[in-house]
Motif scaffolding. Structure first.
Motif, PDB file in Angstrom:
ATOM      1  N   ALA A   6       0.829  -1.287   0.040  1.00 38.01           N
ATOM      2  CA  ALA A   6       0.090  -0.044   0.030  1.00 38.01           C
ATOM      3  C   ALA A   6       0.918   1.338  -0.005  1.00 38.01           C
ATOM      4  O   ALA A   6       0.497   2.254  -0.421  1.00 38.01           O
ATOM      5  CB  ALA A   6      -0.952   0.073   1.091  1.00 38.01           C
ATOM      6  N   MET A   7       1.982   1.234   0.610  1.00 40.21           N
ATOM      7  CA  MET A   7       2.867   2.347   0.638  1.00 40.21           C
ATOM      8  C   MET A   7       3.773   2.452  -0.612  1.00 40.21           C
ATOM      9  O   MET A   7       4.407   3.657  -0.758  1.00 40.21           O
ATOM     10  CB  MET A   7       3.695   2.387   1.856  1.00 40.21           C
ATOM     11  N   TYR A 340      -1.097  10.425   6.139  1.00 39.31           N
ATOM     12  CA  TYR A 340      -0.460  10.545   7.304  1.00 39.31           C
ATOM     13  C   TYR A 340      -1.325  10.292   8.586  1.00 39.31           C
ATOM     14  O   TYR A 340      -0.503   9.665   9.642  1.00 39.31           O
ATOM     15  CB  TYR A 340      -0.270  12.199   7.474  1.00 39.31           C
ATOM     16  N   GLU A 341      -2.467  10.493   8.634  1.00 42.08           N
ATOM     17  CA  GLU A 341      -3.284  10.072   9.901  1.00 42.08           C
ATOM     18  C   GLU A 341      -3.552   8.744   9.848  1.00 42.08           C
ATOM     19  O   GLU A 341      -3.429   8.192  10.933  1.00 42.08           O
ATOM     20  CB  GLU A 341      -4.614  11.026   9.719  1.00 42.08           C
ATOM     21  N   GLU A 342      -3.806   8.235   8.827  1.00 41.93           N
ATOM     22  CA  GLU A 342      -4.494   6.677   8.842  1.00 41.93           C
ATOM     23  C   GLU A 342      -3.176   5.677   9.247  1.00 41.93           C
ATOM     24  O   GLU A 342      -3.348   4.750   9.933  1.00 41.93           O
ATOM     25  CB  GLU A 342      -5.363   6.226   7.616  1.00 41.93           C
ATOM     26  N   GLU A 343      -2.085   6.118   8.595  1.00 40.03           N
ATOM     27  CA  GLU A 343      -1.000   5.134   8.660  1.00 40.03           C
ATOM     28  C   GLU A 343       0.048   5.800   9.691  1.00 40.03           C
ATOM     29  O   GLU A 343       1.132   4.949   9.947  1.00 40.03           O
ATOM     30  CB  GLU A 343      -0.294   5.385   7.410  1.00 40.03           C
ATOM     31  N   ASN A 344      -0.535   6.613  10.663  1.00 33.89           N
ATOM     32  CA  ASN A 344       0.260   7.081  11.735  1.00 33.89           C
ATOM     33  C   ASN A 344       1.680   7.426  11.430  1.00 33.89           C
ATOM     34  O   ASN A 344       2.813   6.933  11.943  1.00 33.89           O
ATOM     35  CB  ASN A 344       0.113   5.925  12.816  1.00 33.89           C
ATOM     36  N   ALA A 347       4.507   9.036  13.840  1.00 34.41           N
ATOM     37  CA  ALA A 347       5.155   7.859  14.703  1.00 34.41           C
ATOM     38  C   ALA A 347       6.256   7.149  13.819  1.00 34.41           C
ATOM     39  O   ALA A 347       7.342   6.751  14.280  1.00 34.41           O
ATOM     40  CB  ALA A 347       4.134   6.855  15.133  1.00 34.41           C
ATOM     41  N   ARG A 348       6.109   6.810  12.734  1.00 34.75           N
ATOM     42  CA  ARG A 348       6.907   6.276  11.818  1.00 34.75           C
ATOM     43  C   ARG A 348       8.268   7.064  11.702  1.00 34.75           C
ATOM     44  O   ARG A 348       9.489   6.448  11.492  1.00 34.75           O
ATOM     45  CB  ARG A 348       6.441   5.756  10.339  1.00 34.75           C
ATOM     46  N   ALA A 349       8.205   8.368  11.410  1.00 37.23           N
ATOM     47  CA  ALA A 349       9.261   9.349  11.357  1.00 37.23           C
ATOM     48  C   ALA A 349      10.103   9.169  12.675  1.00 37.23           C
ATOM     49  O   ALA A 349      11.275   9.241  12.516  1.00 37.23           O
ATOM     50  CB  ALA A 349       8.680  10.805  11.009  1.00 37.23           C
ATOM     51  N   GLN A 350       9.369   8.895  13.831  1.00 35.72           N
ATOM     52  CA  GLN A 350      10.223   8.986  14.995  1.00 35.72           C
ATOM     53  C   GLN A 350      11.143   7.763  15.065  1.00 35.72           C
ATOM     54  O   GLN A 350      12.092   7.619  15.450  1.00 35.72           O
ATOM     55  CB  GLN A 350       9.300   8.908  16.140  1.00 35.72           C
ATOM     56  N   GLU A 351      10.460   6.420  14.337  1.00 38.46           N
ATOM     57  CA  GLU A 351      11.240   5.327  14.369  1.00 38.46           C
ATOM     58  C   GLU A 351      12.491   5.503  13.452  1.00 38.46           C
ATOM     59  O   GLU A 351      13.435   5.117  13.739  1.00 38.46           O
ATOM     60  CB  GLU A 351      10.393   4.180  13.749  1.00 38.46           C
TER      61      GLU A 351
END
Length: 448
Positions: A6-7, A340-344, A347-351
């Motif tokens: 999906a991404m 951005y909202e549905e895939e959070n 938080a992925r950017a923080q990882e």
């Protein structure tokens, strides 16, 4: 996290680094040769490939080479170059209509984007939004709005700032070459003061703010300033994160003096730093915020969002533009924000930021030429220095980036002194690709 279909845009684009030729390959070289014969020489490039496909964490060229993408088209394709949600929205809107000009016959997409930005941007106050095409255009209009609202003309920007390449934004931008050299004269009543660069100035946030406020008071006068504009994390200047308390102190002083505080979040916005906007992490609520880059998944769109009383100050017809808020770009923006909202993705950017920090700090532990590893979220950088003097070393950054590109990793440099390698991977990149790309960059540095 492993990148999903999906991404990436589906399984047809393998998520791997693969070099079938040296770069540029023969097909890319033929296209780049045509570029030389057809495109103005002032439009240059840093990666010698001609792209035919991209998605997830890779860019594929005309010769079938697959490169790891650590640049996202300079923080634009944050949700991926071929996000299916965005592609479908663009196709559907293009089939309906591509343009009417919002100033002639309005359409709902523009209104929906404005509503969403009013909701998402920092600040609990009532807001309005106007849409444009590029980050520089958004900045120019933010200055227009602030001057109209305050009935003042002076504008303050900071050392190491980058705000664009148009006439007014060149005046705001600090670095001369390549952005300003030979292009003057520039817009008037623009002033520059020292900001906060903890690695180089050694000041606390309050100390740096006191210095800046003293300059503004003495050189301009608080009652003469319409706006103070700053990137919460300075981008082209070197991914400089201000010391704690700097921005809050500047904002407080602006409020006391009736000055509009503008946060230029063109590069920091939309989940890039680990929150939707960097201002959220840095404890400020801007009066106005400019956005672009990551807002529309690669389609040209920008915005100014701010307090209603400020945004509504210009007269009717004073804001706008033929293509501003183009319906196809608006459809892309709504789909991008949904991702951005549905895939959070914040938080992925923080990882991603944690992975980059750990890998580059390990490099710093063994190599004294790494002066500092810094950033927020998936907006990270390494500054290179002469280990004996601490002076900037641009040669290392340039050579390491060039070596990484030769090995199939798209790597960008930045910094007022040209001594910074920056990391802006798409948030759709897998851990495997990210680590491989970082391995190659680290090896390139060690080999020097």
């Amino acid at each position: 996290m492993t990148t999903t279909d999906a991404m990436t845009g589906g399984p047809s684009l393998p998520q791997k680094r693969e070099l079938k030729t040296a770069l540029p390959g023969p097909k890319s070289k033929a296209i780049l040769d045509r570029k030389t014969g057809a495109v103005a020489a002032g439009v240059t490039y840093s990666v010698p490939v001609a792209v035919v496909a991209a998605g997830g964490g890779v860019v594929v060229d005309a010769d079938g080479n697959s490169l790891i993408d650590l640049g996202s088209g300079i923080a634009v394709t944050t949700v991926g170059n071929a996000n299916p949600r965005v592609a479908a929205a663009v196709a559907a809107q293009a089939a309906a209509f591509t343009h009417t000009c919002f100033m002639v016959s309005p359409y709902e997409g523009y209104v929906e984007v404005a509503e969403k930005l009013n909701e998402l941007t920092p600040g609990s106050f009532d807001k309005r939004t106007a849409l444009f095409n590029s980050g520089a255009e958004a900045v120019e209009n933010a200055i227009k709005i602030a001057r109209t609202y305050t009935k003042r003309t002076a504008v303050v920007a900071f050392d190491h700032a980058y705000h664009g390449r148009t006439n007014l934004t060149m005046a705001l931008t600090a670095k001369a070459a390549p952005y300003k050299t030979g292009f003057g004269p520039f817009a008037s009543d623009i002033y520059r003061v020292a900001g906060s660069y903890p690695f180089r100035d050694g000041l606390s946030g309050q100390e740096a703010a006191k210095r800046a406020i003293s300059q503004m008071d003495k050189q301009i006068g608080g009652d003469q300033i319409a706006a103070v504009i700053i990137e919460p994390v300075q981008g082209e200047g070197g991914f400089i994160v201000p010391a704690e308390g700097f921005l809050e102190t500047i904002v407080d002083w602006c409020r006391e003096n009736g000055i509009v505080f503008i946060a230029d979040e063109v590069q920091t916005g939309f989940a890039r730093t680990g929150t939707m906007f960097a201002s959220e992490q840095l404890g400020i609520e801007p009066d106005m915020i400019t956005t672009a880059k990551g807002v529309a998944g690669g389609m040209p769109l920008s915005a100014v969002t701010g307090r209603t009383e400020i945004m509504d100050a210009p007269h009717g017809g004073g804001l706008g533009g033929t293509y501003g808020g183009n319906p196809v770009a608006c459809a892309a923006a709504l789909a991008t924000i949904e991702s951005y909202e549905e895939e959070n993705l914040a938080a992925r950017a923080q990882e991603i930021g944690q992975i980059i920090a750990e890998r580059m700090e390990a490099l710093a532990d063994e190599d004294p030429r790494v002066g500092e590893v810094r950033g927020l979220g998936a907006m990270a950088a390494v500054e290179f220095v002469d280990p004996e003097t601490g002076e900037p070393d641009a040669a290392i950054a340039k050579a390491a980036a060039a070596s990484a590109i030769e090995q199939g990793v798209i790597t960008l440099t930045c910094g007022t002194y040209g001594n910074v390698i920056r990391f802006l991977p798409p948030l759709s990149i897998s851990d495997e690709l990210l680590n491989e790309g970082l391995d190659i960059v680290a090896k390139a540095v060690r080999a020097l």
